[in-house]
Design a protein around this motif. Structure first.
Motif, PDB file in Angstrom:
ATOM      1  N   MET A  19       1.665   4.750  -5.952  1.00 43.03           N
ATOM      2  CA  MET A  19       0.998   3.509  -5.575  1.00 43.03           C
ATOM      3  C   MET A  19       2.021   2.438  -5.201  1.00 43.03           C
ATOM      4  N   LEU A  20       1.681   1.665  -4.174  1.00 40.58           N
ATOM      5  CA  LEU A  20       2.457   0.492  -3.797  1.00 40.58           C
ATOM      6  C   LEU A  20       1.498  -0.687  -3.741  1.00 40.58           C
ATOM      7  N   HIS A  21       1.668  -1.634  -4.640  1.00 40.34           N
ATOM      8  CA  HIS A  21       0.751  -2.784  -4.762  1.00 40.34           C
ATOM      9  C   HIS A  21      -0.701  -2.329  -4.939  1.00 40.34           C
ATOM     10  N   GLY A  22      -0.896  -1.260  -5.711  1.00 33.97           N
ATOM     11  CA  GLY A  22      -2.243  -0.784  -5.996  1.00 33.97           C
ATOM     12  C   GLY A  22      -2.852   0.098  -4.934  1.00 33.97           C
ATOM     13  N   PHE A  23      -2.081   0.417  -3.884  1.00 32.41           N
ATOM     14  CA  PHE A  23      -2.592   1.257  -2.798  1.00 32.41           C
ATOM     15  C   PHE A  23      -1.904   2.621  -2.841  1.00 32.41           C
ATOM     16  N   PRO A  24      -2.670   3.720  -2.717  1.00 29.48           N
ATOM     17  CA  PRO A  24      -2.081   5.066  -2.813  1.00 29.48           C
ATOM     18  C   PRO A  24      -1.372   5.479  -1.533  1.00 29.48           C
ATOM     19  N   VAL A  25      -0.068   5.223  -1.476  1.00 28.31           N
ATOM     20  CA  VAL A  25       0.706   5.573  -0.283  1.00 28.31           C
ATOM     21  C   VAL A  25       0.974   7.078  -0.202  1.00 28.31           C
ATOM     22  N   LEU A  26       0.860   7.763  -1.345  1.00 27.65           N
ATOM     23  CA  LEU A  26       1.039   9.220  -1.342  1.00 27.65           C
ATOM     24  C   LEU A  26       0.229   9.840  -2.474  1.00 27.65           C
ATOM     25  N   ARG A  50      -6.298  -1.238   7.840  1.00 29.05           N
ATOM     26  CA  ARG A  50      -7.471  -0.651   7.165  1.00 29.05           C
ATOM     27  C   ARG A  50      -8.415  -0.051   8.202  1.00 29.05           C
ATOM     28  N   CYS A  51      -9.256   0.851   7.751  1.00 31.94           N
ATOM     29  CA  CYS A  51     -10.169   1.532   8.675  1.00 31.94           C
ATOM     30  C   CYS A  51     -11.276   0.581   9.117  1.00 31.94           C
ATOM     31  N   PRO A  52     -11.481   0.427  10.433  1.00 32.85           N
ATOM     32  CA  PRO A  52     -12.522  -0.475  10.925  1.00 32.85           C
ATOM     33  C   PRO A  52     -13.863   0.223  11.140  1.00 32.85           C
ATOM     34  N   VAL A  53     -13.931   1.539  10.901  1.00 33.83           N
ATOM     35  CA  VAL A  53     -15.135   2.294  11.264  1.00 33.83           C
ATOM     36  C   VAL A  53     -16.291   1.989  10.319  1.00 33.83           C
ATOM     37  N   GLU A  54     -15.994   1.728   9.041  1.00 34.92           N
ATOM     38  CA  GLU A  54     -16.979   1.270   8.058  1.00 34.92           C
ATOM     39  C   GLU A  54     -18.169   2.220   7.885  1.00 34.92           C
ATOM     40  N   ASP A  65     -10.390  -2.340  -5.214  1.00 39.91           N
ATOM     41  CA  ASP A  65      -9.262  -3.252  -5.385  1.00 39.91           C
ATOM     42  C   ASP A  65      -8.477  -3.443  -4.099  1.00 39.91           C
ATOM     43  N   TRP A  66      -8.511  -2.446  -3.202  1.00 41.76           N
ATOM     44  CA  TRP A  66      -7.766  -2.608  -1.950  1.00 41.76           C
ATOM     45  C   TRP A  66      -8.633  -2.490  -0.708  1.00 41.76           C
ATOM     46  N   HIS A  67      -9.623  -1.599  -0.704  1.00 39.64           N
ATOM     47  CA  HIS A  67     -10.390  -1.380   0.530  1.00 39.64           C
ATOM     48  C   HIS A  67     -11.165  -2.623   0.953  1.00 39.64           C
ATOM     49  N   HIS A  68     -11.693  -3.354   0.011  1.00 41.72           N
ATOM     50  CA  HIS A  68     -12.533  -4.514   0.326  1.00 41.72           C
ATOM     51  C   HIS A  68     -11.751  -5.833   0.304  1.00 41.72           C
ATOM     52  N   PRO A  70      -8.513  -6.691   2.236  1.00 45.11           N
ATOM     53  CA  PRO A  70      -7.318  -6.609   3.090  1.00 45.11           C
ATOM     54  C   PRO A  70      -6.484  -7.884   3.049  1.00 45.11           C
ATOM     55  N   GLU A  71      -7.129  -9.004   2.678  1.00 43.83           N
ATOM     56  CA  GLU A  71      -6.385 -10.266   2.621  1.00 43.83           C
ATOM     57  C   GLU A  71      -5.285 -10.233   1.567  1.00 43.83           C
ATOM     58  N   ASN A  72      -5.430  -9.350   0.573  1.00 45.13           N
ATOM     59  CA  ASN A  72      -4.411  -9.256  -0.473  1.00 45.13           C
ATOM     60  C   ASN A  72      -3.081  -8.704   0.058  1.00 45.13           C
ATOM     61  N   PHE A  73      -3.119  -8.091   1.227  1.00 44.68           N
ATOM     62  CA  PHE A  73      -1.913  -7.461   1.786  1.00 44.68           C
ATOM     63  C   PHE A  73      -1.430  -8.183   3.038  1.00 44.68           C
TER      64      PHE A  73
END
Length: 357
Positions: A19-26, A50-54, A65-68, A70-73
Protein backbone atom coordinates in the motif's frame (compact mmCIF):
# COMPACT_ATOMS: atom_id res chain seq x y z
CA UNK A 1 -1.90 22.45 -0.02
CA UNK A 2 1.63 22.06 -1.46
CA UNK A 3 2.46 19.14 -3.75
CA UNK A 4 3.94 16.14 -1.97
CA UNK A 5 6.48 13.73 -3.47
CA UNK A 6 5.99 10.25 -2.05
CA UNK A 7 8.94 8.00 -1.33
CA UNK A 8 9.36 4.24 -1.58
CA UNK A 9 9.87 4.05 2.17
CA UNK A 10 6.19 4.89 2.60
CA UNK A 11 5.09 1.64 0.94
CA UNK A 12 3.77 -0.79 3.56
CA UNK A 13 2.70 -4.42 3.33
CA UNK A 14 -0.83 -5.08 4.59
CA UNK A 15 -1.78 -8.72 4.26
CA UNK A 16 -0.90 -9.59 0.67
CA UNK A 17 -1.02 -6.02 -0.66
CA UNK A 18 1.65 -3.34 -0.82
CA UNK A 19 0.00 0.00 0.00
CA UNK A 20 1.03 3.58 -0.73
CA UNK A 21 -1.08 6.15 1.14
CA UNK A 22 -3.77 3.50 1.62
CA UNK A 23 -3.89 2.51 -2.06
CA UNK A 24 -2.88 -1.02 -3.19
CA UNK A 25 -0.08 -0.36 -5.68
CA UNK A 26 0.74 -4.09 -5.77
CA UNK A 27 -1.37 -7.10 -4.89
CA UNK A 28 0.42 -10.42 -4.45
CA UNK A 29 -0.90 -13.93 -5.16
CA UNK A 30 -2.90 -14.95 -2.11
CA UNK A 31 -4.48 -18.34 -1.47
CA UNK A 32 -6.82 -16.91 1.20
CA UNK A 33 -8.24 -14.34 -1.24
CA UNK A 34 -8.22 -16.88 -4.10
CA UNK A 35 -5.94 -14.55 -6.07
CA UNK A 36 -3.49 -16.28 -8.39
CA UNK A 37 -1.91 -13.23 -10.03
CA UNK A 38 -0.06 -9.99 -9.31
CA UNK A 39 -2.17 -6.83 -9.45
CA UNK A 40 0.16 -4.03 -10.58
CA UNK A 41 -1.10 -0.46 -10.04
CA UNK A 42 1.92 1.90 -10.18
CA UNK A 43 -0.03 5.12 -9.65
CA UNK A 44 -2.21 6.94 -7.13
CA UNK A 45 -5.99 7.19 -7.75
CA UNK A 46 -6.38 10.94 -8.15
CA UNK A 47 -9.08 12.42 -10.38
CA UNK A 48 -6.98 11.73 -13.47
CA UNK A 49 -5.95 8.15 -12.71
CA UNK A 50 -9.10 6.73 -11.10
CA UNK A 51 -11.50 4.78 -13.28
CA UNK A 52 -14.13 7.06 -14.88
CA UNK A 53 -16.36 4.22 -16.12
CA UNK A 54 -18.28 3.96 -12.81
CA UNK A 55 -19.82 0.50 -13.10
CA UNK A 56 -22.44 -0.05 -10.40
CA UNK A 57 -20.92 -3.42 -9.47
CA UNK A 58 -17.24 -2.42 -9.46
CA UNK A 59 -15.04 -4.14 -6.87
CA UNK A 60 -13.53 -0.74 -6.13
CA UNK A 61 -16.69 0.07 -4.16
CA UNK A 62 -15.19 -2.16 -1.45
CA UNK A 63 -12.40 0.37 -0.97
CA UNK A 64 -14.16 3.58 -0.01
CA UNK A 65 -11.06 5.11 1.58
CA UNK A 66 -9.54 5.75 -1.84
CA UNK A 67 -12.01 5.01 -4.65
CA UNK A 68 -14.54 7.62 -3.56
CA UNK A 69 -11.99 10.23 -2.49
CA UNK A 70 -9.68 11.12 -5.40
CA UNK A 71 -9.23 14.55 -3.81
CA UNK A 72 -7.11 12.90 -1.12
CA UNK A 73 -4.42 12.22 -3.75
CA UNK A 74 -4.64 15.50 -5.62
CA UNK A 75 -1.32 16.85 -4.35
CA UNK A 76 0.60 13.58 -4.04
CA UNK A 77 3.01 12.29 -6.66
CA UNK A 78 4.26 8.74 -6.97
CA UNK A 79 8.00 8.05 -6.64
CA UNK A 80 9.76 8.18 -9.99
CA UNK A 81 11.11 4.66 -9.47
CA UNK A 82 7.82 3.15 -8.23
CA UNK A 83 7.40 0.78 -11.20
CA UNK A 84 10.93 -0.60 -10.94
CA UNK A 85 10.51 -1.10 -7.21
CA UNK A 86 7.24 -2.99 -7.63
CA UNK A 87 8.68 -5.17 -10.40
CA UNK A 88 11.63 -5.95 -8.11
CA UNK A 89 9.16 -7.15 -5.49
CA UNK A 90 7.34 -9.32 -8.04
CA UNK A 91 10.49 -11.01 -9.34
CA UNK A 92 11.87 -11.58 -5.86
CA UNK A 93 9.06 -14.13 -5.35
CA UNK A 94 8.91 -17.73 -6.63
CA UNK A 95 5.59 -16.91 -8.31
CA UNK A 96 7.08 -13.99 -10.20
CA UNK A 97 10.03 -16.06 -11.31
CA UNK A 98 7.76 -18.88 -12.49
CA UNK A 99 5.74 -16.59 -14.74
CA UNK A 100 2.56 -16.05 -12.72
CA UNK A 101 0.20 -13.53 -14.36
CA UNK A 102 0.65 -9.78 -13.88
CA UNK A 103 -2.57 -7.78 -14.23
CA UNK A 104 -2.09 -4.13 -15.23
CA UNK A 105 -3.92 -1.17 -13.63
CA UNK A 106 -6.67 -3.31 -12.10
CA UNK A 107 -7.98 -0.50 -9.91
CA UNK A 108 -8.72 1.69 -12.89
CA UNK A 109 -9.00 0.96 -16.61
CA UNK A 110 -5.62 0.45 -18.32
CA UNK A 111 -6.85 1.93 -21.61
CA UNK A 112 -8.04 5.32 -20.35
CA UNK A 113 -5.87 8.24 -21.42
CA UNK A 114 -4.04 8.49 -18.09
CA UNK A 115 -2.74 4.91 -18.28
CA UNK A 116 -1.95 4.28 -21.94
CA UNK A 117 1.67 5.41 -21.75
CA UNK A 118 1.95 3.62 -18.42
CA UNK A 119 0.84 0.33 -19.98
CA UNK A 120 3.48 0.60 -22.71
CA UNK A 121 6.11 1.54 -20.12
CA UNK A 122 5.26 -1.54 -18.04
CA UNK A 123 5.42 -3.84 -21.06
CA UNK A 124 8.76 -2.37 -22.14
CA UNK A 125 10.12 -2.76 -18.60
CA UNK A 126 9.05 -6.41 -18.54
CA UNK A 127 10.61 -7.01 -21.96
CA UNK A 128 13.85 -5.38 -20.78
CA UNK A 129 13.87 -7.77 -17.82
CA UNK A 130 13.34 -10.72 -20.22
CA UNK A 131 10.26 -11.68 -18.22
CA UNK A 132 8.14 -14.62 -19.39
CA UNK A 133 4.96 -13.89 -17.46
CA UNK A 134 1.38 -13.85 -18.53
CA UNK A 135 0.09 -10.27 -18.66
CA UNK A 136 -3.58 -9.32 -18.25
CA UNK A 137 -4.95 -6.08 -19.71
CA UNK A 138 -8.65 -5.89 -18.82
CA UNK A 139 -10.62 -2.98 -20.24
CA UNK A 140 -13.94 -1.45 -21.27
CA UNK A 141 -12.42 1.46 -23.19
CA UNK A 142 -11.35 1.70 -26.82
CA UNK A 143 -8.04 3.61 -26.66
CA UNK A 144 -8.02 4.53 -30.35
CA UNK A 145 -6.48 2.79 -33.35
CA UNK A 146 -3.24 4.77 -33.10
CA UNK A 147 -2.58 3.48 -29.59
CA UNK A 148 -3.44 -0.09 -30.57
CA UNK A 149 -0.88 0.13 -33.35
CA UNK A 150 1.72 1.26 -30.81
CA UNK A 151 0.75 -1.67 -28.59
CA UNK A 152 1.08 -3.97 -31.60
CA UNK A 153 4.56 -2.60 -32.28
CA UNK A 154 5.60 -3.11 -28.65
CA UNK A 155 4.43 -6.73 -28.67
CA UNK A 156 6.26 -7.29 -31.97
CA UNK A 157 9.59 -6.80 -30.20
CA UNK A 158 11.44 -10.02 -29.31
CA UNK A 159 9.93 -11.05 -25.98
CA UNK A 160 8.66 -14.02 -23.96
CA UNK A 161 5.58 -12.35 -22.46
CA UNK A 162 2.10 -13.79 -22.97
CA UNK A 163 -0.05 -10.67 -23.17
CA UNK A 164 -3.83 -10.83 -23.61
CA UNK A 165 -6.32 -7.97 -23.77
CA UNK A 166 -9.62 -8.89 -22.11
CA UNK A 167 -12.50 -6.76 -23.34
CA UNK A 168 -15.15 -6.82 -20.63
CA UNK A 169 -18.50 -6.86 -22.41
CA UNK A 170 -21.31 -8.68 -20.62
CA UNK A 171 -24.89 -8.56 -21.97
CA UNK A 172 -26.48 -6.54 -19.16
CA UNK A 173 -29.73 -4.64 -18.87
CA UNK A 174 -29.44 -0.83 -18.72
CA UNK A 175 -28.16 0.84 -15.55
CA UNK A 176 -25.36 -1.48 -14.47
CA UNK A 177 -22.55 0.00 -16.56
CA UNK A 178 -22.00 3.08 -18.69
CA UNK A 179 -19.22 1.99 -21.03
CA UNK A 180 -20.00 2.11 -24.75
CA UNK A 181 -21.13 -1.23 -26.15
CA UNK A 182 -20.32 -0.29 -29.78
CA UNK A 183 -16.91 0.95 -28.62
CA UNK A 184 -16.11 -2.37 -27.01
CA UNK A 185 -17.34 -4.34 -30.01
CA UNK A 186 -15.09 -2.24 -32.26
CA UNK A 187 -12.19 -2.73 -29.84
CA UNK A 188 -12.43 -6.51 -30.12
CA UNK A 189 -12.65 -6.29 -33.90
CA UNK A 190 -9.64 -3.97 -34.09
CA UNK A 191 -7.57 -6.14 -31.75
CA UNK A 192 -8.25 -9.20 -33.88
CA UNK A 193 -7.46 -7.31 -37.10
CA UNK A 194 -4.13 -6.18 -35.62
CA UNK A 195 -3.26 -9.66 -34.37
CA UNK A 196 -3.19 -8.62 -30.70
CA UNK A 197 -4.22 -11.57 -28.49
CA UNK A 198 -7.62 -10.83 -26.96
CA UNK A 199 -10.73 -12.37 -25.43
CA UNK A 200 -14.40 -11.50 -25.24
CA UNK A 201 -14.75 -11.38 -21.46
CA UNK A 202 -18.41 -11.83 -20.51
CA UNK A 203 -18.08 -10.63 -16.94
CA UNK A 204 -19.94 -10.11 -14.78
CA UNK A 205 -22.66 -12.51 -15.84
CA UNK A 206 -25.63 -12.19 -13.48
CA UNK A 207 -28.86 -13.99 -14.25
CA UNK A 208 -31.02 -11.21 -12.78
CA UNK A 209 -29.28 -8.59 -14.99
CA UNK A 210 -29.07 -10.69 -18.16
CA UNK A 211 -30.27 -9.14 -21.44
CA UNK A 212 -30.87 -12.16 -23.67
CA UNK A 213 -31.61 -10.12 -26.81
CA UNK A 214 -28.30 -8.31 -26.39
CA UNK A 215 -26.51 -11.64 -25.88
CA UNK A 216 -27.83 -12.92 -29.21
CA UNK A 217 -26.87 -9.67 -30.92
CA UNK A 218 -23.35 -9.59 -29.50
CA UNK A 219 -22.76 -13.26 -30.23
CA UNK A 220 -23.78 -12.91 -33.87
CA UNK A 221 -21.51 -9.87 -34.24
CA UNK A 222 -18.45 -11.08 -32.34
CA UNK A 223 -18.26 -14.84 -32.81
CA UNK A 224 -16.68 -14.56 -36.27
CA UNK A 225 -13.80 -12.74 -34.55
CA UNK A 226 -13.39 -14.53 -31.22
CA UNK A 227 -14.92 -18.00 -31.54
CA UNK A 228 -11.94 -19.55 -29.72
CA UNK A 229 -11.59 -16.76 -27.17
CA UNK A 230 -14.82 -16.49 -25.15
CA UNK A 231 -14.87 -16.35 -21.35
CA UNK A 232 -17.95 -16.70 -19.14
CA UNK A 233 -17.46 -15.40 -15.61
CA UNK A 234 -19.52 -14.43 -12.57
CA UNK A 235 -19.58 -11.41 -10.30
CA UNK A 236 -17.60 -10.51 -7.20
CA UNK A 237 -19.99 -9.39 -4.45
CA UNK A 238 -19.63 -7.76 -1.05
CA UNK A 239 -21.77 -5.68 1.28
CA UNK A 240 -20.25 -2.50 -0.18
CA UNK A 241 -21.12 -3.53 -3.73
CA UNK A 242 -24.62 -4.44 -2.57
CA UNK A 243 -24.97 -0.98 -1.04
CA UNK A 244 -23.85 0.62 -4.31
CA UNK A 245 -26.51 -1.33 -6.22
CA UNK A 246 -29.22 -0.40 -3.74
CA UNK A 247 -28.32 3.29 -3.91
CA UNK A 248 -28.84 3.14 -7.68
CA UNK A 249 -32.10 1.18 -7.21
CA UNK A 250 -30.67 -1.78 -9.09
CA UNK A 251 -31.30 -5.48 -8.48
CA UNK A 252 -29.04 -7.12 -5.90
CA UNK A 253 -28.30 -10.68 -7.06
CA UNK A 254 -28.32 -13.68 -4.79
CA UNK A 255 -24.82 -14.23 -3.42
CA UNK A 256 -22.96 -16.27 -0.85
CA UNK A 257 -22.48 -13.92 2.09
CA UNK A 258 -19.88 -16.22 3.58
CA UNK A 259 -17.64 -15.42 0.59
CA UNK A 260 -17.45 -11.61 0.28
CA UNK A 261 -14.89 -10.48 -2.26
CA UNK A 262 -14.93 -13.87 -4.00
CA UNK A 263 -16.34 -14.51 -7.44
CA UNK A 264 -19.81 -16.04 -7.44
CA UNK A 265 -20.02 -19.12 -9.65
CA UNK A 266 -22.62 -19.29 -12.42
CA UNK A 267 -25.52 -21.65 -11.88
CA UNK A 268 -25.42 -24.73 -14.10
CA UNK A 269 -28.76 -23.79 -15.70
CA UNK A 270 -27.69 -20.23 -16.52
CA UNK A 271 -24.32 -21.30 -17.85
CA UNK A 272 -25.99 -23.94 -20.00
CA UNK A 273 -28.26 -21.26 -21.50
CA UNK A 274 -25.29 -19.06 -22.35
CA UNK A 275 -23.40 -21.94 -23.93
CA UNK A 276 -26.50 -22.89 -25.92
CA UNK A 277 -26.67 -19.39 -27.44
CA UNK A 278 -22.99 -19.51 -28.34
CA UNK A 279 -23.33 -22.98 -29.87
CA UNK A 280 -26.48 -22.07 -31.80
CA UNK A 281 -24.90 -19.00 -33.36
CA UNK A 282 -21.73 -20.94 -34.17
CA UNK A 283 -23.84 -23.51 -35.98
CA UNK A 284 -25.83 -20.81 -37.81
CA UNK A 285 -22.63 -19.15 -39.01
CA UNK A 286 -20.78 -22.41 -39.67
CA UNK A 287 -18.07 -21.41 -37.18
CA UNK A 288 -16.03 -23.84 -35.06
CA UNK A 289 -16.60 -22.76 -31.46
CA UNK A 290 -13.54 -23.33 -29.30
CA UNK A 291 -13.69 -24.40 -25.65
CA UNK A 292 -15.64 -21.70 -23.78
CA UNK A 293 -13.46 -20.65 -20.89
CA UNK A 294 -14.03 -19.58 -17.30
CA UNK A 295 -11.44 -16.95 -16.33
CA UNK A 296 -8.57 -14.82 -17.57
CA UNK A 297 -5.95 -17.48 -16.97
CA UNK A 298 -7.83 -19.80 -19.30
CA UNK A 299 -8.08 -17.01 -21.85
CA UNK A 300 -4.35 -16.40 -21.81
CA UNK A 301 -3.67 -20.11 -22.13
CA UNK A 302 -6.10 -20.28 -25.05
CA UNK A 303 -4.49 -17.34 -26.84
CA UNK A 304 -0.98 -18.65 -26.39
CA UNK A 305 -1.69 -22.36 -26.97
CA UNK A 306 -1.23 -23.64 -23.45
CA UNK A 307 -4.15 -26.04 -23.31
CA UNK A 308 -4.47 -27.72 -19.91
CA UNK A 309 -4.88 -31.49 -19.67
CA UNK A 310 -5.40 -31.50 -15.92
CA UNK A 311 -8.96 -30.22 -15.68
CA UNK A 312 -11.82 -30.73 -18.10
CA UNK A 313 -14.33 -28.96 -15.90
CA UNK A 314 -17.33 -27.59 -17.83
CA UNK A 315 -15.66 -28.07 -21.20
CA UNK A 316 -13.13 -25.26 -20.86
CA UNK A 317 -9.47 -24.61 -20.36
CA UNK A 318 -8.53 -24.50 -16.71
CA UNK A 319 -6.45 -22.24 -14.51
CA UNK A 320 -4.67 -25.29 -13.11
CA UNK A 321 -2.15 -25.04 -15.89
CA UNK A 322 1.22 -26.73 -16.16
CA UNK A 323 3.22 -23.91 -14.63
CA UNK A 324 1.37 -24.00 -11.29
CA UNK A 325 1.47 -27.78 -10.98
CA UNK A 326 4.83 -28.66 -12.46
CA UNK A 327 6.83 -25.47 -12.11
CA UNK A 328 7.44 -25.43 -15.86
CA UNK A 329 5.54 -25.18 -19.12
CA UNK A 330 5.42 -27.73 -21.89
CA UNK A 331 7.76 -26.94 -24.77
CA UNK A 332 6.30 -24.66 -27.41
CA UNK A 333 6.43 -27.22 -30.22
CA UNK A 334 4.06 -29.47 -28.25
CA UNK A 335 1.44 -26.86 -27.42
CA UNK A 336 -0.79 -27.40 -30.44
CA UNK A 337 -0.64 -31.17 -29.97
CA UNK A 338 -1.78 -30.71 -26.39
CA UNK A 339 -4.72 -28.54 -27.43
CA UNK A 340 -5.81 -31.23 -29.88
CA UNK A 341 -5.49 -33.91 -27.21
CA UNK A 342 -7.52 -31.78 -24.80
CA UNK A 343 -10.39 -31.49 -27.27
CA UNK A 344 -10.26 -35.18 -28.25
CA UNK A 345 -10.14 -36.48 -24.69
CA UNK A 346 -12.42 -33.95 -23.06
CA UNK A 347 -15.42 -36.24 -22.63
CA UNK A 348 -13.38 -38.96 -20.96
CA UNK A 349 -11.56 -36.87 -18.39
CA UNK A 350 -12.51 -36.47 -14.75
CA UNK A 351 -12.82 -32.81 -13.74
CA UNK A 352 -10.47 -31.51 -11.09
CA UNK A 353 -12.04 -31.20 -7.60
CA UNK A 354 -10.52 -27.72 -7.33
CA UNK A 355 -12.66 -24.71 -8.12
CA UNK A 356 -12.29 -22.84 -11.36
CA UNK A 357 -12.53 -19.19 -10.34
Amino acid sequence: MPNYQSTLSEITLQGSQYMLHGFPVLGMPDVKRAVKYFSLNPFLPDAQNRCPVECAYCVCHQDRDWHHHPENFEHSFTPADLLDSLLDRIFATPEGQKGFPISLCDYSDPFIGAHRERVLSILNALIDRQAANMVYITTKVHPGKAFLERLQATLAKPNSLRVTVFVSLPPLKPGYEQASIPGRVKLLQDLVDLGIPCCWYLRPLVEEWFDEALMWQLTRTLLPYVAHHVILSGIVMSEEIEESLLQKELIVPQWDRTQPGRKQLLSAKFESKLRSILSTVASEQNIALGPVMGHRLCGTNGNHAYGCLICAKQNRYCQLFQLHHYGETISAEDNQRLKILLRENLQNRTPSPEECL
